[in-house]
Structures are given as C-alpha cells and as structure tokens.
Motif scaffolding. Sequence first.
Motif, PDB file in Angstrom:
ATOM      1  N   GLY B 118       0.820  -1.201  -0.003  1.00 10.27           N
ATOM      2  CA  GLY B 118      -0.073   0.051   0.159  1.00 10.27           C
ATOM      3  C   GLY B 118       0.733   1.138   0.060  1.00 10.27           C
ATOM      4  O   GLY B 118       0.512   2.160  -0.551  1.00 10.27           O
ATOM      5  N   GLU B 119       2.005   1.154   0.845  1.00 12.99           N
ATOM      6  CA  GLU B 119       2.979   2.458   0.742  1.00 12.99           C
ATOM      7  C   GLU B 119       3.521   2.813  -0.606  1.00 12.99           C
ATOM      8  O   GLU B 119       3.826   3.680  -1.018  1.00 12.99           O
ATOM      9  CB  GLU B 119       3.829   2.285   1.941  1.00 12.99           C
ATOM     10  N   GLU B 121       2.148   1.968  -3.433  1.00 15.57           N
ATOM     11  CA  GLU B 121       1.220   2.389  -4.227  1.00 15.57           C
ATOM     12  C   GLU B 121       0.761   3.749  -3.884  1.00 15.57           C
ATOM     13  O   GLU B 121       0.609   4.568  -4.815  1.00 15.57           O
ATOM     14  CB  GLU B 121      -0.255   1.599  -3.811  1.00 15.57           C
ATOM     15  N   ALA B 122       0.874   3.996  -2.650  1.00 16.39           N
ATOM     16  CA  ALA B 122       0.559   5.538  -2.255  1.00 16.39           C
ATOM     17  C   ALA B 122       1.723   6.579  -3.034  1.00 16.39           C
ATOM     18  O   ALA B 122       1.518   7.413  -3.424  1.00 16.39           O
ATOM     19  CB  ALA B 122       0.732   5.980  -0.927  1.00 16.39           C
ATOM     20  N   ALA B 123       3.121   5.979  -3.053  1.00 17.72           N
ATOM     21  CA  ALA B 123       4.095   6.832  -3.512  1.00 17.72           C
ATOM     22  C   ALA B 123       3.822   6.932  -5.022  1.00 17.72           C
ATOM     23  O   ALA B 123       4.112   8.043  -5.429  1.00 17.72           O
ATOM     24  CB  ALA B 123       5.379   5.974  -3.224  1.00 17.72           C
ATOM     25  N   ALA B 124       3.244   5.974  -5.682  1.00 18.93           N
ATOM     26  CA  ALA B 124       3.158   5.994  -7.209  1.00 18.93           C
ATOM     27  C   ALA B 124       1.924   6.844  -7.467  1.00 18.93           C
ATOM     28  O   ALA B 124       1.897   7.558  -8.187  1.00 18.93           O
ATOM     29  CB  ALA B 124       2.696   4.440  -7.777  1.00 18.93           C
ATOM     30  N   ALA B 125       0.896   6.785  -6.723  1.00 21.76           N
ATOM     31  CA  ALA B 125      -0.195   7.738  -6.709  1.00 21.76           C
ATOM     32  C   ALA B 125      -0.004   9.111  -6.309  1.00 21.76           C
ATOM     33  O   ALA B 125      -0.624   9.985  -7.175  1.00 21.76           O
ATOM     34  CB  ALA B 125      -1.458   7.229  -5.588  1.00 21.76           C
ATOM     35  N   LEU B 126       0.975   9.300  -5.720  1.00 17.54           N
ATOM     36  CA  LEU B 126       1.468  10.882  -5.385  1.00 17.54           C
ATOM     37  C   LEU B 126       2.433  11.193  -6.811  1.00 17.54           C
ATOM     38  O   LEU B 126       2.918  12.403  -6.609  1.00 17.54           O
ATOM     39  CB  LEU B 126       2.245  10.872  -4.031  1.00 17.54           C
ATOM     40  N   MET B 128       5.317   9.782  -7.392  1.00 17.22           N
ATOM     41  CA  MET B 128       6.606   9.757  -7.192  1.00 17.22           C
ATOM     42  C   MET B 128       7.433   8.614  -8.237  1.00 17.22           C
ATOM     43  O   MET B 128       6.540   7.935  -8.379  1.00 17.22           O
ATOM     44  CB  MET B 128       7.070   9.298  -5.734  1.00 17.22           C
ATOM     45  N   ASP B 132      12.264   7.058  -6.868  1.00 16.27           N
ATOM     46  CA  ASP B 132      12.225   7.743  -5.599  1.00 16.27           C
ATOM     47  C   ASP B 132      11.534   6.996  -4.571  1.00 16.27           C
ATOM     48  O   ASP B 132      12.036   7.060  -3.442  1.00 16.27           O
ATOM     49  CB  ASP B 132      11.300   9.075  -5.739  1.00 16.27           C
ATOM     50  N   TYR B 136      13.286   6.532  -1.086  1.00 17.50           N
ATOM     51  CA  TYR B 136      12.755   7.169   0.007  1.00 17.50           C
ATOM     52  C   TYR B 136      11.738   6.337   0.943  1.00 17.50           C
ATOM     53  O   TYR B 136      11.431   6.527   2.159  1.00 17.50           O
ATOM     54  CB  TYR B 136      12.027   8.450  -0.376  1.00 17.50           C
ATOM     55  N   VAL B 137      11.207   5.402   0.249  1.00 19.91           N
ATOM     56  CA  VAL B 137      10.018   4.536   0.966  1.00 19.91           C
ATOM     57  C   VAL B 137      10.352   3.131   1.325  1.00 19.91           C
ATOM     58  O   VAL B 137      10.459   2.698   2.370  1.00 19.91           O
ATOM     59  CB  VAL B 137       8.507   4.634   0.173  1.00 19.91           C
ATOM     60  N   PRO B 140      14.734   2.434   2.819  1.00 16.83           N
ATOM     61  CA  PRO B 140      14.950   3.014   4.395  1.00 16.83           C
ATOM     62  C   PRO B 140      14.215   1.958   5.267  1.00 16.83           C
ATOM     63  O   PRO B 140      14.709   1.411   6.154  1.00 16.83           O
ATOM     64  CB  PRO B 140      14.357   4.174   4.415  1.00 16.83           C
ATOM     65  N   GLN B 141      12.836   1.623   4.906  1.00 14.72           N
ATOM     66  CA  GLN B 141      12.149   0.649   5.778  1.00 14.72           C
ATOM     67  C   GLN B 141      12.718  -0.953   5.844  1.00 14.72           C
ATOM     68  O   GLN B 141      12.760  -1.486   6.609  1.00 14.72           O
ATOM     69  CB  GLN B 141      10.771   0.420   5.441  1.00 14.72           C
TER      70      GLN B 141
ATOM     71  N   ARG C  88      -0.726  11.806 -12.641  1.00 17.80           N
ATOM     72  CA  ARG C  88      -0.730  11.438 -11.298  1.00 17.80           C
ATOM     73  C   ARG C  88      -0.482  12.590 -10.463  1.00 17.80           C
ATOM     74  O   ARG C  88      -1.040  12.970  -9.273  1.00 17.80           O
ATOM     75  CB  ARG C  88       0.361  10.388 -10.742  1.00 17.80           C
ATOM     76  N   PHE C  95      -6.463   6.533   0.470  1.00 19.03           N
ATOM     77  CA  PHE C  95      -6.922   5.121   0.381  1.00 19.03           C
ATOM     78  C   PHE C  95      -7.612   4.728   1.737  1.00 19.03           C
ATOM     79  O   PHE C  95      -7.388   5.344   2.812  1.00 19.03           O
ATOM     80  CB  PHE C  95      -5.352   4.174   0.483  1.00 19.03           C
ATOM     81  N   ASN C  99      -2.043   4.484   4.400  1.00 21.33           N
ATOM     82  CA  ASN C  99      -0.660   4.254   3.601  1.00 21.33           C
ATOM     83  C   ASN C  99       0.372   5.466   3.936  1.00 21.33           C
ATOM     84  O   ASN C  99       0.975   6.022   2.920  1.00 21.33           O
ATOM     85  CB  ASN C  99      -1.142   4.074   2.220  1.00 21.33           C
ATOM     86  N   PHE C 101       3.604   6.850   5.110  1.00 21.07           N
ATOM     87  CA  PHE C 101       4.906   6.244   5.481  1.00 21.07           C
ATOM     88  C   PHE C 101       5.447   6.304   6.870  1.00 21.07           C
ATOM     89  O   PHE C 101       5.777   7.419   7.266  1.00 21.07           O
ATOM     90  CB  PHE C 101       6.165   7.018   4.388  1.00 21.07           C
ATOM     91  N   HIS C 103       8.117   5.617   8.692  1.00 18.91           N
ATOM     92  CA  HIS C 103       9.476   5.827   9.077  1.00 18.91           C
ATOM     93  C   HIS C 103       9.670   7.479   8.753  1.00 18.91           C
ATOM     94  O   HIS C 103      10.709   7.943   9.135  1.00 18.91           O
ATOM     95  CB  HIS C 103      10.453   5.225   8.225  1.00 18.91           C
ATOM     96  N   VAL C 117       8.402  15.279  -6.544  1.00 14.56           N
ATOM     97  CA  VAL C 117       7.423  15.534  -7.440  1.00 14.56           C
ATOM     98  C   VAL C 117       7.425  16.951  -8.079  1.00 14.56           C
ATOM     99  O   VAL C 117       7.602  17.092  -9.299  1.00 14.56           O
ATOM    100  CB  VAL C 117       6.193  15.057  -7.179  1.00 14.56           C
TER     101      VAL C 117
END
Lengths: 212, 219, 254
Positions: B118-119, B121-126, B128, B132, B136-137, B140-141, C88, C95, C99, C101, C103, C117
Amino acid sequence: MSHLHAVLLGVPWTLAVMLAALAIGAVLAVPLAAARRSRVAPLRWAARLAIDVLRGIPPIVWLFIIFFGLGDKVLRLGPFQAAVLGLGLISAGYLAEIYRGGLTAVHKGQWEAASALGMGRADAMTRVIGPQAFRVALPGATTYAIGLLKDSSVVSTIGVTDIMARASQDARSTSSGLTPFLLAALVYIVLSGPLAWLSRTMDAKLRARVAR
Amino acid sequence: MNDSLLSSWVEWTPALLDGLWTSLQLTGGSLAIGIPGGLLLALLMSGRSRVVKAVAIVLVEIGRGMPALVVLQLVYFGLPSAGLTFGPFLAATAALALTTAAYTSEILRAGLQAVPAGEVEAAAALGMSHRDSLRYVVIPQGVRVAIPALLGFSIQIFQATSLTFTIAVPELLGQAYSIGAATFRYLDVLVLAGLVYLAVVLPAGSITRLLERRMGRHL
Amino acid sequence: MTLTTGTSVVSLRGIRKEFGDHVAVRDVSLEVPAGEVVAIIGPSGSGKSTLLRCINLLERPEAGRIEVLGQAVEPQGGVSAAELAKLRRGVGMVFQSFNLFPHLTVLRNISLPQERVLGRSRKEADARSLQLLERVGLADKGASYPSRCSGGQQQRVAIARALALDPQVMLFDEPTSALDPELGLEVLAVMRELAADGMTMVVVTHEIQFAADVADRVVVMADGAIIEQGPPSVVLTAPTVERTKKFLRAVMDR
Ligand SMILES: Nc1ncnc2c1ncn2[C@@H]1O[C@H](COP(=O)(O)OP(=O)(O)OP(=O)(O)O)[C@@H](O)[C@H]1O
Ligand SMILES: [Mg+2]
C-alpha cells in the motif's frame, strides 16, 4: 577433464565426513536439547553454555584444537577422525537448537492431552510429541545439512583429502589456477542440489501425512 | 589451570589481540562492500525485468552454493592465473564480500518485501518515480527490518574470517597458529584463541537477540 | 448527462478491466466535470475500487480511453513514465488504509512528495505542509510519527499529503471504512469542507448519509457495471433499478 577427475576424487571423503558428522550430531543433540529444556536449572545452564561454545568458536578453530591441540598429547587422531569428531560436536550444538525449536513449536495442549490419556512422559515424548517435533525440525535440519556440506570444506586444512583439498592440490600441481576451484565450486553446488530436493519431497510427504 | 598457563596466556594476548583487530577489519571491510552489493542484488531480484531477475537469482544461488573457503582459494590462488593478483588481505576481503553479497541479498530481499504494498502504491499515486519510491520509501524501511538478521550474519562472517588463515592473513587464528608453531603449545594457544572468538561472538549474539525483540515490539 | 470531454476533469470511455478471466469492470464510461462531487456506491466486489484505480492508472485497463485534465492516455499502449507522472500529479488519492510512510514524521510525509514531484525546496514544502496540517486540524502533529496518531488523524494527514501537490481532482477509496465511527466523522468533515471549496472529487463510499449530503451525483455499481446514476435525492430515495433498491435496503439495515 582430468581436472574434474581430480576434484571428483574428493567427493567420497566430503560425503563421508559430512554424513558421519551429521550422524554424531543428530545423536548427541538429543540429550543436549533435552537438557536445554530440563526442569533442573544447572543442567539447563550447562547445556546452554555447551551449545554456545560449540557454535561460537569457528569450525576451523575447533578442528585445529582437536587435531593440533589435543592430537599433540592427549588424543592421537587421524585427520578424518578429528574432522568427524569436530564437525560432529559442532553439529550437535546446532541440531540441539533446531530440535529445541521443534519441541517448543508443539502445542502445550498436546502434552496435557497425552497425560490426560494416561500416557507417561516417555510414552508421550516418543509417540505424540517427538513425531510432531520431528516434522517441525526437519526443514531446519536439512538446511543445516546443506550448510554442513559446504562447511566441511574446512577439513582440508587438517589434511582430509576432500573436494577442497583435491582442488588445491590439482591447482598447485598443474599450475592451472582457476579451473580446479571453479570445478570444486560446481561440485559443491551440484551435491547440495539433491539434498535440497530431498528436503522438499520429505517435507511434502510429511505434510501430506499430517494433513490426512 | 596452573600459573605457567596463565602467564603464557598473558604473554600471548597482545599478539592475539593484534590478530583479532585484523579479523575485525576484515569483517568490517567485507560487510562494507558486501552489504551494498547484497542490496543491489536484492533490488535486481525484486525488479520488474524477468531477465535481470533470473540473472540475479542465478548469481545469488551460485554465491550461496559455494563454500566460503572455495571462494577464498579461488580468489587468492585462482585469479592470478587470469591476470588478477591480490595480496592476502585484499583477496580475503574480496572473497568474503562476495559471500556477504550473496547471503545478505536474501536477507535484504525479505526486508524489502516486508514493506507494505500500500505504501508503494501511495508513492506511485503521489506521482513519485519508481526510483524515488525505492529510495525514500522502500529501502529505508526494508533495511531497517533487515538489521537484526544482518547483524546475525555479520557474526557468521566474523567467524568465517578464520578461514583466511589458509591464505596467510595474520588474523586471530593465524596469530595463534604461529605461536603454536613456535612454542609447540598448540592446545594452550588455540584454546585461548577460541576464548577470544567467544568473547566477541557471544555478546554480539546477545545484542542481536535483544535488538530482534525490540524491533519485533515496535513493528 | 450530456457533457463534452472539454469540460470534464476526468473522462472514462468504455473501461474494461480483467483479473485473469474475472472481469472486474466492464465497459464503464464516466465523465466528471470540474467541481462535481461523485459518490460511487455498490455491493462489495462490484468493481468500485478497480474503477477508481483506473483513473490514475494504478490499474491498467484492458480496453477503453482515459482522459484526465485534458491529457488523453491509451492505457493499452505504452504509457511513458513522464506521462504517468504528469497524470498522477494532477490527481490526488486517499486510500482506505491511509498508507502513510511510517518511518517519516507527519511533516516529512507531506513535504517529501512535494520536493520529489514538484521540485519544491524543503522550506517551501514545509510551509505548504504546515498550512495544510492547519487546514485538516492537525497543526500540532507535524513532528509526530504516524504510529503516534489515531486512525482519523492519519487519514487527515493522508488527505493533506495528497492536497499538497495541488491536485485538480481527488479520489477517495472508502476513506472511513477502517475507522471507528467518531474518527470517521472528523475525516468526513474535512472532505465536506473540501467539497464546499469546489474540489472535484470521486468518492467510493459506504457512507450513504455522506453521499446524500455532499455528492452532486451518485453512481451505483454492480457486477463491474454502472447500473444507475443521478442526483442523490433521486438515486438514494427513489431508485428505479431493483438491484439498487436491494443494495440500499441492505445498507440501511446494517
Ligand atoms: N489485484 C486483483 N487481483 C485479482 N482480482 C482482483 C484484484 N483486485 C480486485 N479483484 C477482483 O475484482 C473484483 C472487483 O474488486 P474491487 O476491489 O474493485 O471491488 P469493490 O467494489 O471495491 O469492493 P469492496 O467494496 O469490497 O471494496 C472483485 O471480484 C475482486 O475480487
Ligand atoms: Mg474497494
């Protein structure tokens, strides 16, 4: 081709060391794992210490202690015997922890159910808990065996003529550097293939039996 | 335990500590090169191109299938015939780094996969970019999740540095063996070396387990 | 609905999406003009999420045409990374599971996408983030990590994060389903304000009351198709299609 032949000469020794060490380890690990779960605290601590020491000292150092150290005065052993003893003891340490994992995974309710049915502790262990623990421990044990196959290459350092030793001999005597080592690597990879396959099929079979 | 043994141990300790320092340097060097290599392999393995994925998986399987000792001998004794000559320390670092890369790639791949889809996906939807999002997502995790397992592996690599004795690196075992050869007191000095290994491995193991439990709580 | 493509913010034509041999969305067309709030309702598995995710190409439809903010894409052909990024950028999405992040702090969650972006500087991004945090009522939460926020707060951060890229349209996929009712209300309040400010919105929701109050149009989906649509006063109170009646009865009973 002669290079391959030279390396293959080591295969029986590699397999012999590995299987013998595994056998010793599999047996010695039983009391060790039992002691680790004992109700007597000092016994638990002693087992814990033994396991830590067996696993904490690198295999090659163990082999040197046994072969050069003890062999010096206390206990005269040939390279093969020293290798099997050393790797066997180390395996006992690792397998004890793997067994323990299996025992821990068996649900507490199983012990209770067995004793409710009037089974003794020994009976419960061999008929109820043991088989289930075995099932859980098997994948870990096979993974360990594959690791041991590779780790057994250290026995070349005390003069066992295993795959590794044959490869370096061949490299030195024919002064054709790369090939023997690449062949040795290949042979190790090929040998671990069947083990991995065996573990997968055994796992599937046991799974099917438990499911039924 | 008698006085003469103790005094010998005291006498040998500086040399063994020198060896330990070399072992630790080897460990550090192999990890510093090997873990980024492992991360690269992990990224390639979880990438989108099938061909790249397949190549990375084959490389990793070969790397994990080869005993570390074979890799070591191959690099030190084998590569010179292909025109690549390294000194013992460099050869040892290179060989252990290769093994490290192969093994840590699996550890890091598991870490990267633990990052919720989901994270990503969120990055893609933003909007990014894929890069990236990784940088960034995911990375690191994923790396953070992998830390306990990486530490566990580092202990194994520290133990594996003892193999570099075979190519004449003056690490802990090498130092002990030289003393043994000079004094013919192999048992005494090798036991001391074993204790030094334990003095590093056991506390490091405890720290790893502690960290495992800590991180398990927070995730 | 007789709208020309020119005035639509989102225009979907004949969208079809399959998963294996299961058809999740079959030949759906939808026009969303600027400023409209569209609520999509329907039973579980009817393809609401899938349709929504086709709008920003999180799902690639097998057939159909997508036009967003005047930019047409043929999803079956190749869509370049640049095209995708451009599309996008104009479309915000929220969502069901937030979702965020985990960290990154709340502030970093909102600022990072702006920097990456839109190329804003850290200072610009943070200023905008703080402004939006204030707007969603979380001005004091910037330094917290998401795990220290309630679900309702996390969802409001997620809305702020999407808004920070100045989108022309916002997509919501059941933004309150994962929340306790009270926490859902704070999120719905933010969404109401957003609608009042004229934001174009497509909201997949089970909150019939919200749809009744806020939506300009309700779209009902079943089995991957739109079975009925119109103003909430009609669709929610006097539906004409039997499936819609059945669905609404089931929702009211709950
Ligand atoms: N990634 C996927 N892979 C396979 N099938 C999928 C996938 N995503 C959705 N589906 C299937 O497509 C259909 C539509 O799913 P979708 O999530 O769009 O429904 P929905 O209307 O949003 O339902 P809900 O109200 O439960 O969220 C379902 O049958 C679902 O199982
Ligand atoms: Mg859905």
